[in-house]
Every structure is written in C-alpha cells, then in structure tokens.
Design a protein around this motif. Structure first.
Motif, PDB file in Angstrom:
ATOM      1  N   MET A  61       0.820  -1.203   0.000  1.00 20.00           N
ATOM      2  CA  MET A  61       0.000   0.000   0.000  1.00 20.00           C
ATOM      3  C   MET A  61       0.861   1.264   0.000  1.00 20.00           C
ATOM      4  SD  MET A  61      -2.867  -1.310  -0.395  1.00 20.00           S
ATOM      5  CE  MET A  61      -3.752   0.229  -0.431  1.00 20.00           C
ATOM      6  N   ASP A  62       1.967   1.254   0.751  1.00 19.04           N
ATOM      7  CA  ASP A  62       2.896   2.383   0.745  1.00 19.04           C
ATOM      8  C   ASP A  62       3.465   2.608  -0.648  1.00 19.04           C
ATOM      9  OD1 ASP A  62       2.576   2.964   3.422  1.00 19.04           O
ATOM     10  OD2 ASP A  62       4.410   1.913   4.051  1.00 19.04           O
ATOM     11  N   CYS A  63       3.853   1.529  -1.285  1.00 16.61           N
ATOM     12  CA  CYS A  63       4.429   1.606  -2.624  1.00 16.61           C
ATOM     13  C   CYS A  63       3.411   2.154  -3.629  1.00 16.61           C
ATOM     14  CB  CYS A  63       4.921   0.226  -3.044  1.00 16.61           C
ATOM     15  SG  CYS A  63       5.804   0.188  -4.598  1.00 16.61           S
ATOM     16  N   LEU A  64       2.199   1.641  -3.599  1.00 13.30           N
ATOM     17  CA  LEU A  64       1.154   2.113  -4.516  1.00 13.30           C
ATOM     18  C   LEU A  64       0.818   3.581  -4.278  1.00 13.30           C
ATOM     19  CD1 LEU A  64      -1.253  -0.949  -4.586  1.00 13.30           C
ATOM     20  CD2 LEU A  64       0.195  -0.108  -6.446  1.00 13.30           C
ATOM     21  N   TYR A  65       0.804   4.001  -3.018  1.00 14.29           N
ATOM     22  CA  TYR A  65       0.527   5.401  -2.704  1.00 14.29           C
ATOM     23  C   TYR A  65       1.670   6.292  -3.195  1.00 14.29           C
ATOM     24  CZ  TYR A  65      -0.732   9.615  -0.183  1.00 14.29           C
ATOM     25  OH  TYR A  65      -1.062  10.905   0.125  1.00 14.29           O
ATOM     26  N   ALA A  66       2.908   5.860  -2.986  1.00 15.84           N
ATOM     27  CA  ALA A  66       4.064   6.645  -3.420  1.00 15.84           C
ATOM     28  C   ALA A  66       4.119   6.779  -4.943  1.00 15.84           C
ATOM     29  CB  ALA A  66       5.353   6.008  -2.906  1.00 15.84           C
ATOM     30  N   LEU A  67       3.686   5.742  -5.640  1.00 18.19           N
ATOM     31  CA  LEU A  67       3.652   5.770  -7.102  1.00 18.19           C
ATOM     32  C   LEU A  67       2.407   6.478  -7.644  1.00 18.19           C
ATOM     33  CD1 LEU A  67       4.787   2.107  -7.803  1.00 18.19           C
ATOM     34  CD2 LEU A  67       6.114   4.201  -8.215  1.00 18.19           C
ATOM     35  N   ARG A  68       1.534   6.901  -6.740  1.00 16.07           N
ATOM     36  CA  ARG A  68       0.256   7.528  -7.089  1.00 16.07           C
ATOM     37  C   ARG A  68      -0.602   6.606  -7.952  1.00 16.07           C
ATOM     38  NH1 ARG A  68       1.971  13.832  -7.941  1.00 16.07           N
ATOM     39  NH2 ARG A  68       2.795  14.064  -5.842  1.00 16.07           N
ATOM     40  N   ALA A  69      -0.521   5.321  -7.659  1.00 14.24           N
ATOM     41  CA  ALA A  69      -1.329   4.328  -8.361  1.00 14.24           C
ATOM     42  C   ALA A  69      -2.613   4.023  -7.597  1.00 14.24           C
ATOM     43  CB  ALA A  69      -0.534   3.050  -8.563  1.00 14.24           C
ATOM     44  N   ALA A  70      -2.603   4.282  -6.286  1.00 11.28           N
ATOM     45  CA  ALA A  70      -3.788   4.047  -5.454  1.00 11.28           C
ATOM     46  C   ALA A  70      -3.864   5.140  -4.394  1.00 11.28           C
ATOM     47  CB  ALA A  70      -3.718   2.680  -4.793  1.00 11.28           C
ATOM     48  N   PHE A 107      -8.860   3.158  -3.825  1.00  6.25           N
ATOM     49  CA  PHE A 107      -9.275   3.185  -5.225  1.00  6.25           C
ATOM     50  C   PHE A 107      -8.049   3.357  -6.105  1.00  6.25           C
ATOM     51  CE2 PHE A 107      -9.403   7.547  -3.833  1.00  6.25           C
ATOM     52  CZ  PHE A 107      -8.909   8.265  -4.919  1.00  6.25           C
ATOM     53  N   ILE A 108      -8.191   2.924  -7.334  1.00  7.83           N
ATOM     54  CA  ILE A 108      -7.092   2.981  -8.295  1.00  7.83           C
ATOM     55  C   ILE A 108      -7.042   4.365  -8.937  1.00  7.83           C
ATOM     56  CG2 ILE A 108      -8.381   2.136 -10.292  1.00  7.83           C
ATOM     57  CD1 ILE A 108      -5.945   0.316 -10.863  1.00  7.83           C
ATOM     58  N   CYS A 109      -5.838   4.882  -9.147  1.00  8.06           N
ATOM     59  CA  CYS A 109      -5.661   6.207  -9.722  1.00  8.06           C
ATOM     60  C   CYS A 109      -5.112   6.163 -11.142  1.00  8.06           C
ATOM     61  CB  CYS A 109      -4.686   7.028  -8.875  1.00  8.06           C
ATOM     62  SG  CYS A 109      -5.276   7.403  -7.225  1.00  8.06           S
ATOM     63  N   LEU A 110      -4.809   4.994 -11.656  1.00  5.28           N
ATOM     64  CA  LEU A 110      -4.199   4.872 -12.983  1.00  5.28           C
ATOM     65  C   LEU A 110      -5.210   5.083 -14.078  1.00  5.28           C
ATOM     66  CD1 LEU A 110      -1.974   1.768 -12.299  1.00  5.28           C
ATOM     67  CD2 LEU A 110      -1.278   4.132 -12.337  1.00  5.28           C
TER      68      LEU A 110
END
Length: 74
Positions: free
Chosen positions: A53-62, A71-74
């Motif tokens: 979750m940290d990784c996805l948030y940092a990548l702005r993917a979630a 939710f997904i941001c891609l």
C-alpha cells in the motif's frame, strides 16, 4: 519494502504483490479491511500489505477516499 535482489526473488518481493492488489481494486473502491482479507492468502504477514500500500501510494497508483476505501488512480 523488499525489492528483488540476491536475497529476495521477484516472487518473494513487494513488487510481485502490486498486480494482485491492483487487480482487486480495478472494479471500484474497496474498504481497506476487505482488501486486506482478499489479498491475505498471497501475503506472508501484515507488513507485506502495508509495504504494498505504501508503494502504490508513493507511485500515485492508489489512494484513499473520505470513506476509507482504496481506489485505483491509474
């Protein structure tokens, strides 16, 4: 976060869990607790979920909405 290297194969890294989580949230927002229960069989422990979750948030993917759903941001 465990990245693939000499000690950790891709299969045992945090990166291998990213597609699993993204697949679960692709159809719409999901509560964090529900998402954790869905991906729990793929995890070794709860810290793996936090790392993903940290990784996805940092990548702005979630991201999280006001209701506490991922939710997904891609």
């Amino acid at each position: 976060m465990q990245l693939p290297n000499k000690l950790y194969s891709y299969k045992n890294s945090t990166l291998s869990l990213i597609p699993i989580v993204l697949d679960e949230i692709k159809n719409g927002p999901v509560a964090v607790k529900v998402l954790y229960e869905w991906v729990k069989p793929s995890l070794k422990d709860a810290t793996d979920f936090i790392s993903v979750m940290d990784c996805l948030y940092a990548l702005r993917a979630a991201d999280l909405n006001d209701e506490g759903e991922v939710f997904i941001c891609l």
